[in-house]
Scaffold this motif. Structure first.
Motif, PDB file in Angstrom:
ATOM      1  N   SER B  29       0.851  -1.190   0.000  1.00  8.98           N
ATOM      2  CA  SER B  29       0.000   0.000   0.000  1.00  8.98           C
ATOM      3  C   SER B  29       0.889   1.243   0.000  1.00  8.98           C
ATOM      4  N   ALA B  33       1.406   3.861  -3.054  1.00  8.14           N
ATOM      5  CA  ALA B  33       1.151   5.273  -2.758  1.00  8.14           C
ATOM      6  C   ALA B  33       2.330   6.150  -3.199  1.00  8.14           C
ATOM      7  N   GLN B  36       2.286   6.358  -6.994  1.00  9.76           N
ATOM      8  CA  GLN B  36       1.229   7.241  -7.492  1.00  9.76           C
ATOM      9  C   GLN B  36       1.561   8.706  -7.208  1.00  9.76           C
ATOM     10  N   THR B  51       2.151   2.199 -11.064  1.00  5.36           N
ATOM     11  CA  THR B  51       1.116   2.304 -10.030  1.00  5.36           C
ATOM     12  C   THR B  51      -0.020   1.328 -10.304  1.00  5.36           C
ATOM     13  N   GLY B  55      -0.598  -1.896  -8.389  1.00  7.10           N
ATOM     14  CA  GLY B  55      -1.881  -1.713  -7.708  1.00  7.10           C
ATOM     15  C   GLY B  55      -2.792  -2.908  -7.913  1.00  7.10           C
ATOM     16  N   ILE B 110     -10.147   2.180   0.351  1.00 10.11           N
ATOM     17  CA  ILE B 110      -9.742   1.253  -0.714  1.00 10.11           C
ATOM     18  C   ILE B 110     -10.843   1.220  -1.783  1.00 10.11           C
ATOM     19  N   TRP B 113     -10.507   4.271  -3.756  1.00  8.04           N
ATOM     20  CA  TRP B 113      -9.330   4.235  -4.628  1.00  8.04           C
ATOM     21  C   TRP B 113      -9.583   3.342  -5.851  1.00  8.04           C
ATOM     22  N   ILE B 129      -5.253   6.439  -1.443  1.00 12.72           N
ATOM     23  CA  ILE B 129      -4.303   5.332  -1.273  1.00 12.72           C
ATOM     24  C   ILE B 129      -3.395   5.603  -0.079  1.00 12.72           C
TER      25      ILE B 129
END
Lengths: 360, 481
Positions: B29, B33, B36, B51, B55, B110, B113, B129
């Protein structure tokens, strides 16, 4: 008011919140076979309607259990060990269902989707039924000895009253989910969801009515709980009437209020017990003998007072962000990419949703 | 066979399984982050690809972490009702706080996101995120504080009337030195694991790139852009691993000192040290006799254990025989020695496998130094791919050491494991649920690994097409179910 009583109310609020919220996403899960064919975009529309929120809805359950553990350790211990088999089945169902939402679209394969759709259906229907069964038994009481060890057998849990309780939550959540879909989707799913809602009402209205009457008559708190039971029945009637008249917002408010009032009534009828014993009333767990000491309850009160409003705020915001109706277009991303299908901009799993809907 | 034994197996199986996914969630995570954020700041297409690619892998893993976590919230009550009744007042508080402060944050954001790529402004979407990353790290603190309390119970009294533990000081529970030290050790190990996940995935893609270039098979060579992308993610992963690895070593050293202080029996078992010694040696390889309670064979490094445990080369380290005698006297006759074989070897495997991962990271950074240098032979790539299972296994052995080393207690010095189990749950019930969970978990593991492999093989351009105009908002793919 005593802290233990406040925490009984807080736990009732958490469980009720859980059922109002997860109730509709259980319903959506159970309606999977009815909203569209297996490989159709329609099923994806239904799943995506709850996609952004189901996980946070489930956290209400985690919080309800965590709060019960902290505020009423003995209740938590007897409830979970005493209802071992239903709890195990609920866990298996929640595991399968959660994974299914995430994994279903990750392979473009009809057989793959078939299995995950089964997992979503069973994983939603099983807890929807079992939670009703569990709570009806909690209210009714279970065989329990002086050490608060539940001695009831599995067969004891499947008594007629508890089965009716399970049937009530099963049908009510189906109705709640169907109405949620009429409110949150558009296109064929919305049409089919309304039809499903009316069928679900045919089961939910009689079973809920019978369950409410039985509960008030056999386990109710007289005039203390009567208004709640009456209001729950009225909300259900109003919700179904609104669904009939295609007032989607009002019908959703109606079923949400029904679930809310039903569980509020059950907890009100339970008070001041938390798990009565049918072996000997003196062996039962009550708010007084199951609770934690004041220090923990005070601490938890502060934590809840500060964080619960914050949680409601951001969870509410997430519903606001996803307020638009979900359609086949929003799911496959056509309107998003704003271009015709070239294949290049698409992920492979999107192809499943892109196929033309078979004639319904 | 008793229900107690199977209940312990069930706790072990479900918790170990849960902890295969948790470290990746905690670490990935954060890494997603960061990537991103880089995309947000620079607008460079590679960062968006990285990402969304990582992800997607993160989400496949995240789902498993979430659903296996629910089991934990139930199983204290289901299988350990006596334990729950005894500790709920103290232990329940951090669990409830974890749900209120962390799980809601994690689960709500989440969702935002995943589904918010086109619904939210870019900055708000990025914040989502980050809030997921904060939520996962926060949740780790609360659950580890609860676990630390079991090993070093503080801030409570036992009520004489009810016989239950009662919380008297939440701050003592949350600021327990076992809690923050364990947090540092566990979370930095999670970052190592996530870093090595990124390293392994990148190494796999780069290795295939070089291999197929060599053999000249057409059509499977990733475009040159992918090479730059994965060289980039490889370095991100290596740096993460090495920095977090330094923290693991530092906090691990502190953990050993705390064990010497609060759980001397665990430390003695981890070192197969039977007799109390000053200037105790670190055991390199011991073959022990647990019946006669001594080691027929023990190859040692002098004074090192004393240094690790006390900070002085001639410090005193308690041995199991002396501790057993003392405990027999204090707590009453019983067996207070944990399973020495399991504790001794899990300690070594945790350290060995963890060190292997960190060494791969150090070597990798050296081999990829400069602007475009890459290792040529296959051995580095193979090692990098092996480092991921090694790190996952190191985490598991760490928990086996922690939990098995605490035996025979659930709450050290307060409650025995044998007195913690649910009295009303039959052997058959536990056996059925254990079999059910094991079978379900086995199937889901195969499914999860299959999906990860599929998405790694497909690569980032499968998810995010190579766009020319990066500024075009509408062409950023969105996630959906």
């Amino acid at each position: 008011m005593e802290l233990a009583v406040i925490w009984f109310i807080a736990i009732a609020v958490l469980w009720t919140g859980y059922f109002v919220l997860e109730g509709f996403d259980f319903g959506v899960g159970m309606l999977m076979p009815f909203v569209g064919r297996r490989d159709s975009v329609d099923r994806r529309v239904a799943i995506n309607a709850i996609g952004p929120v189901w996980d946070a809805n489930e956290v209400w359950l985690i919080t309800a259990l965590g709060a019960t553990f902290a505020a009423f350790p003995a209740w938590y211990a007897s409830l979970l060990s005493g209802f071992y088999a239903p709890m195990f089945l609920i866990l298996v169902a929640l595991i399968l269902r959660g994974v299914a939402f995430e994994y279903r679209g990750k392979r473009d394969d009809s057989g793959w989707r078939l299995w995950w759709d089964r997992a979503i259906f069973a994983g939603s229907a099983l807890p929807a039924f079992l939670w009703g069964l569990v709570f009806a038994n909690v209210l009714r009481g279970v065989a329990m000895d002086a050490d608060h060890v539940v001695t009831a057998s599995l067969a004891d849990l499947f008594n007629p009253y508890a089965l009716l309780g399970g049937l009530t939550t099963l049908s009510l959540f189906t109705l709640h989910g169907a109405i949620f879909l009429t409110l949150k989707t558009d296109g064929p799913v919305r049409v089919r969801a309304r039809r499903a809602a009316l069928w679900a009402a045919c089961a939910a209205v009689p079973s809920a009515a019978l369950f409410l009457v039985w509960t008030q008559y056999a386990h109710g708190g007289g005039t203390r709980t009567l208004p709640l039971f009456a209001l729950a029945a009225a909300a259900l009637a109003g919700g179904v009437a609104a669904a009939w008249k295609r007032r989607e917002g009002w019908s959703f408010a109606g079923t949400a209020a029904t679930v809310l009032l039903l569980f509020a009534a059950l907890f009100a009828a339970l008070f001041p017990n938390v798990l009565p014993s049918t072996t000997d009333p003196a062996f039962g767990l009550t708010v007084a003998n199951a609770s934690s000491a004041d220090y923990t309850l005070t601490l938890m009160t502060w934590v809840a007072v500060v964080f619960l409003p914050l949680i409601l705020l951001y969870q509410g915001w997430s519903y606001w962000v996803f307020r638009r109706r979900v359609t086949g277009q929003t799911v496959t991303g056509e309107t998003v990419t704003g271009q015709t299908v070239t294949g290049q901009t698409l992920t492979r799993e999107d192809d499943g949703g892109r196929r033309p809907e078979p004639a319904a | 066979m008793e229900a107690l034994e199977l209940a312990r197996w069930q706790f072990g199986v479900t918790t170990i399984y849960h902890f295969l996914f948790v470290p990746l969630t905690i670490g990935l995570s954060f890494i997603v982050a960061v990537l991103q954020t880089l995309w947000y700041r620079t607008g460079r297409h590679e960062y968006l690809q990285a990402t969304q690619f990582l992800g997607k892998l993160f989400l496949i893993n995240f789902a498993m972490g979430v659903v296996t976590g629910i089991v934990q919230e139930f199983q204290f009550g289901m299988n350990w009702s006596e334990y729950s009744t005894f500790v709920g007042d103290v232990f329940g508080a951090p669990l409830a706080m974890e749900a209120l402060l962390a799980f809601f944050l994690e689960s709500t954001f989440i969702g935002l996101w995943i589904f918010g790529w086109h619904r939210l402004p870019r900055a708000a979407h990025l914040a989502c995120i980050w809030l997921v990353a904060v939520g996962t790290n926060l949740s780790a603190y609360f659950i580890l504080a609860a676990n630390a309390w079991m090993r070093h119970p503080v801030g409570f009294t036992v009520d004489e009337e009810t016989g239950r533990a009662q919380l008297t000081d939440i701050w003592a529970v949350l600021s327990n030195d076992q809690a923050w030290s364990t947090y540092l050790h566990t979370v930095s190990a999670a970052f190592v694991t996530a870093g090595l996940f990124v390293v392994a995935v990148s190494a796999y893609k780069l290795w295939r790139n070089t291999r197929y270039n060599d053999t000249g098979v057409p059509g499977v060579v990733p475009p040159p852009r992918d090479r730059a992308l994965f060289r980039g993610t490889l370095k991100v992963g290596l740096v993460f691993t090495l920095v977090a690895g330094a923290l693991v070593v530092f906090s691990g050293d502190h953990q050993a000192k705390l064990a010497a202080q609060y759980e001397p029996m665990k430390l003695a078992a981890a070192e197969a040290l039977w007799e109390t010694e000053e200037g105790a040696a670190f055991s390199a390889l011991a073959v022990g006799d647990t019946e006669e309670r001594y080691n027929p064979i023990d190859i040692t490094i002098p004074n090192v254990l004393s240094f690790l445990a006390t900070g002085e080369f001639d410090g005193e380290v308690h041995g199991m025989n002396n501790l057993e005698a003392a405990y027999d006297e204090y707590y009453g006759p019983g067996d207070y020695t944990p399973n020495v074989f399991v504790v001794y070897w899990s300690f070594r495997l945790m350290m060995g496998l963890g060190m292997f991962g960190i060494a791969v990271a150090a070597l990798g950074l050296y081999l990829t130094r400069g602007r475009d240098r890459m290792p040529t032979g296959p051995w580095f790539y193979h090692g990098a791919m092996l480092a991921l299972p090694a790190a996952l296994a190191a985490n598991i052995f760490g928990w086996v050491l922690t939990e098995m080393g605490r035996q025979p207690w659930t709450v050290h010095g307060e409650l025995l494991t044998a007195a913690s189990v649910s009295p009303g749950v039959s052997l058959g019930s536990v056996a059925a649920s254990l079999a059910g969970f094991t079978a379900l978990y086995g199937v889901l593991f195969a499914v999860e690994v299959g999906l990860l492999v599929k998405y790694v093989k497909a690569g980032p351009s499968h998810l995010v097409p190579d766009l020319e105009d990066d500024g075009d908002e509408a062409k950023i793919p969105h996630f959906s179910y």
